[in-house]
Write an enzyme that holds these catalytic residues in place. Structure first.
Site: not given
Ligand code: IPE
Ligand code: IPE
Ligand code: MG
Length: 240
Positions: A20, A68
């Site tokens: 994340d 997502n």
């Molecule tokens: C979890 O991260 C999903 C992945 C790392 C693919 P998100 O960024 O989507 O999760 P939330 O929204 O912070 O819970």
């Molecule tokens: C994790 O990074 C990757 C995916 C969830 C695909 P994020 O895209 O969630 O990045 P933040 O959490 O918004 O910084």
């Molecule tokens: Mg995230």
């Protein structure tokens, strides 16, 4: 961590990672979120090699959740393109490093060419005997359990309630045959599961770090494993 301490670390057989913070990391640098995803993709490859060298047997990474899809279309497209690139370009490296790739999640929602590339990479690495690398794409823990129940029903495994046990459901999960994660790592500060491996994480140790995924490296991996070494796993029992 000193070299001496590293040598005596107990290495978790299975590490799962919620990668994340790609977007936040990029925005902090004045870059578009997708730049963070590209950097993040490089880090996955490095951590896979590091984990393998340390003796980890299975690495499972959360790449795209069932939730997502609600992101802006351009970001979804960029993420899918990164996954497509990985599937199409990694065979030589996986072969060299003896890596076995399995994608978990509902693949039926992905573009056909991506599904085909995934199938090719899975098939061409299926007999490799080194680290098992699971990539979660269009993955949700609840969705996986639902699909497992449907699969079990379709195979007639639910007709006798007396015969339904954990092994029946486990055998129908996307992770069938893979031991549960010993250690879950989540980067970038959030302390939640976000629908990852709901069944399999029942007794995993959790490690949270403020580092964003693009800045996660070998040293951070060692820190997580070191923390794991200081946990006492009781599984509901007593140790003394
Ligand atoms: C979890 O991260 C999903 C992945 C790392 C693919 P998100 O960024 O989507 O999760 P939330 O929204 O912070 O819970
Ligand atoms: C994790 O990074 C990757 C995916 C969830 C695909 P994020 O895209 O969630 O990045 P933040 O959490 O918004 O910084
Ligand atoms: Mg995230």
């Amino acid at each position: 961590m000193s070299e001496e301490n590293r040598g005596s670390l107990r290495i978790p057989a299975h590490i799962a990672i919620i990668m994340d913070g790609n977007g936040r990391w990029a925005r902090r640098r004045g870059m578009p979120r997708t730049f963070g995803h590209s950097q993040g993709a490089k880090v996955v490859e490095e951590i896979l090699e590091d984990a393998d060298h340390l003796g980890v047997k299975y690495l499972t990474v959360y790449a795209f959740s069932t939730e997502n899809w609600s992101r802006p279309q351009a970001e979804v497209k960029a993420l899918m393109n990164l996954l497509r690139r990985y599937m199409k370009s990694s065979l030589a490296k996986c072969t060299k490093n003896n890596v076995r790739v399995r994608v978990i999640g509902d693949k039926s929602m992905l573009d056909k060419d991506l599904q085909d590339a995934i199938e090719d990479l899975e098939r061409n690495t299926a007999s490799n005997t080194g680290i098992g690398f699971q990539i979660a794409i269009n993955y949700g823990g609840r969705d996986e359990i639902l699909r497992a129940v449907r699969r079990a029903a379709a195979q007639g495994l639910l007709s006798d309630p007396e015969k339904i046990d954990e092994s029946v459901l486990e055998g129908c999960l996307d992770t069938a045959g893979i031991p549960d994660p010993d250690l879950l790592i989540r980067t970038c500060g959030e302390q939640r599961i976000s629908n990852f491996l709901l069944w399999q994480l029942a007794y995993s140790e959790m490690y949270f770090t403020d580092k964003a995924w693009p800045e996660f490296d070998h040293e951070e991996l060692l820190k997580a494993i070191d923390a794991y070494n200081h946990r006492e796993r009781r599984y509901g029992g007593l140790t003394d």
